[in-house]
Motif scaffolding. Structure first.
Motif, short mmCIF file in Angstrom:
data_model
loop_
_atom_site.label_atom_id
_atom_site.label_comp_id
_atom_site.label_asym_id
_atom_site.label_seq_id
_atom_site.Cartn_x
_atom_site.Cartn_y
_atom_site.Cartn_z
N TYR A 49 7.49 -8.59 1.45
CA TYR A 49 8.70 -8.21 0.72
C TYR A 49 9.30 -9.45 0.06
O TYR A 49 9.28 -10.54 0.63
CB TYR A 49 9.75 -7.62 1.66
N GLU A 99 12.85 -10.65 -2.47
CA GLU A 99 14.11 -10.25 -3.09
C GLU A 99 14.21 -10.85 -4.48
O GLU A 99 14.05 -12.06 -4.66
CB GLU A 99 15.30 -10.71 -2.23
N THR A 114 15.22 -5.66 -3.03
CA THR A 114 14.08 -5.98 -2.19
C THR A 114 12.93 -5.05 -2.53
O THR A 114 13.12 -3.83 -2.63
CB THR A 114 14.42 -5.82 -0.70
N ARG A 115 11.76 -5.60 -2.75
CA ARG A 115 10.61 -4.77 -3.07
C ARG A 115 9.37 -5.30 -2.36
O ARG A 115 9.27 -6.48 -2.05
CB ARG A 115 10.36 -4.71 -4.58
N ILE A 116 8.43 -4.39 -2.09
CA ILE A 116 7.18 -4.77 -1.47
C ILE A 116 6.15 -5.03 -2.56
O ILE A 116 6.11 -4.34 -3.58
CB ILE A 116 6.68 -3.67 -0.50
N THR A 173 -0.05 -5.14 1.41
CA THR A 173 -0.12 -6.12 0.32
C THR A 173 -1.50 -6.73 0.30
O THR A 173 -1.95 -7.31 1.29
CB THR A 173 0.92 -7.24 0.50
#
Length: 266
Positions: free
Chosen positions: A184, A186, A191-193, A255
């Motif tokens: 993750y 920011e 916030t993103r994966i 990921t």
């Protein structure tokens, strides 16, 4: 057959569902994969040190390891944690063989250049003959990340680093199993994966402190692996059902870290 090195973080081991171990056994029994487990044990090491009144500290996600700390690390990793995993694989219908990186010179190591970390080592050679022998006997190798140099001095090896070194030596795929869905970051207050992350971008995110703490050695180990013949690296959530099988089946999970210039299609 393909090698799959699976690193299980200490933070997730106590809570991995039975289905994870059953999926692991399915992979082995499929005949197409040779799974190798490398495990951590950080939380149990920390609690054990606290009970014994031994101070502990971290630098960029790596535990400063005095001789006193090293003794506890070995006791926890090669004793309690290693045999716990062997037992859970057995309960899932599989067969596992637990060993330390010290055994049979499996992980030959030297001290890191940064002496402030104490007895923290880097892997300089992997004796893959032991791993192949265990696999050929129908067992899943379960490796605790300690190493030893030619003088017999033992070292605490970060589990992510040890897993990457073994994956490099086996020309394997490398899977980091955690309790989060991936990396993750920011950006702009959100916030993103990241579903994919290139090597150069990963280094930039570390420099910009968008990747921090225990994720740093994990990402650096992944980058090092990709540079040295590791086929592929993924970070996924082992708490979610079937994620291991999903990954092997080619589904987009977690990921995936890729080399610069590579393009992956879903």
């Amino acid at each position: 057959m393909n090698y799959l090195v699976i690193k299980c973080g200490g933070s997730v081991l106590d809570n991995l569902p039975v289905s994870f171990y059953k999926d692991l056994v399915k992979l082995q029994e499929s005949g197409g994969w040779k799974p190798v487990i490398v495990h951590g044990g950080g939380p149990l090491i920390t609690s054990s040190l606290k009970k014994l009144g031994v101070e502990t500290a971290f630098v960029d996600g790596l535990r400063v390891t005095t001789e006193e700390v090293l003794n506890v690390v070995e006791m926890v990793l090669s004793g309690a944690v290693n045999k716990q995993i062997v037992g859970k694989i057995s309960q899932a219908g599989g067969r596992a063989f637990g060993l330390s990186g010290v055994d049979g010179d499996l992980l030959q190591a030297n001290a890191l250049a940064d002496k402030s970390l104490g007895y923290v080592g880097e892997v300089v050679n992997v004796n893959t003959n032991w791993i192949d022998h265990i696999l050929d006997q129908g067992f899943i190798p379960v490796v605790s990340p300690l190493g030893m140099d030619k003088s017999g001095q033992k070292y605490n090896i970060n589990g992510d680093v040890a897993a990457s070194a073994i994956a490099k030596a086996l020309n394997a795929k490398l899977c980091f199993v955690s309790d989060i869905a991936g990396i993750y970051i920011e950006e702009y207050g959100n916030t993103r994966i990241l579903t994919e992350l290139k090597q150069s971008d990963a280094i930039q995110y570390i420099q910009e402190k968008k990747i921090t703490g225990g994720m740093i050695p994990k990402v650096l180990a992944a980058i090092d692996g990709l540079t040295h013949h590791v086929q592929e690296v993924v970070i996924l959530n082992g708490m979610e059902p079937n994620r291991l099988i999903d990954y092997i089946s080619g589904k987009a999970v977690g990921t995936k870290l890729i080399r610069d210039g590579e393009i992956h299609y879903a």
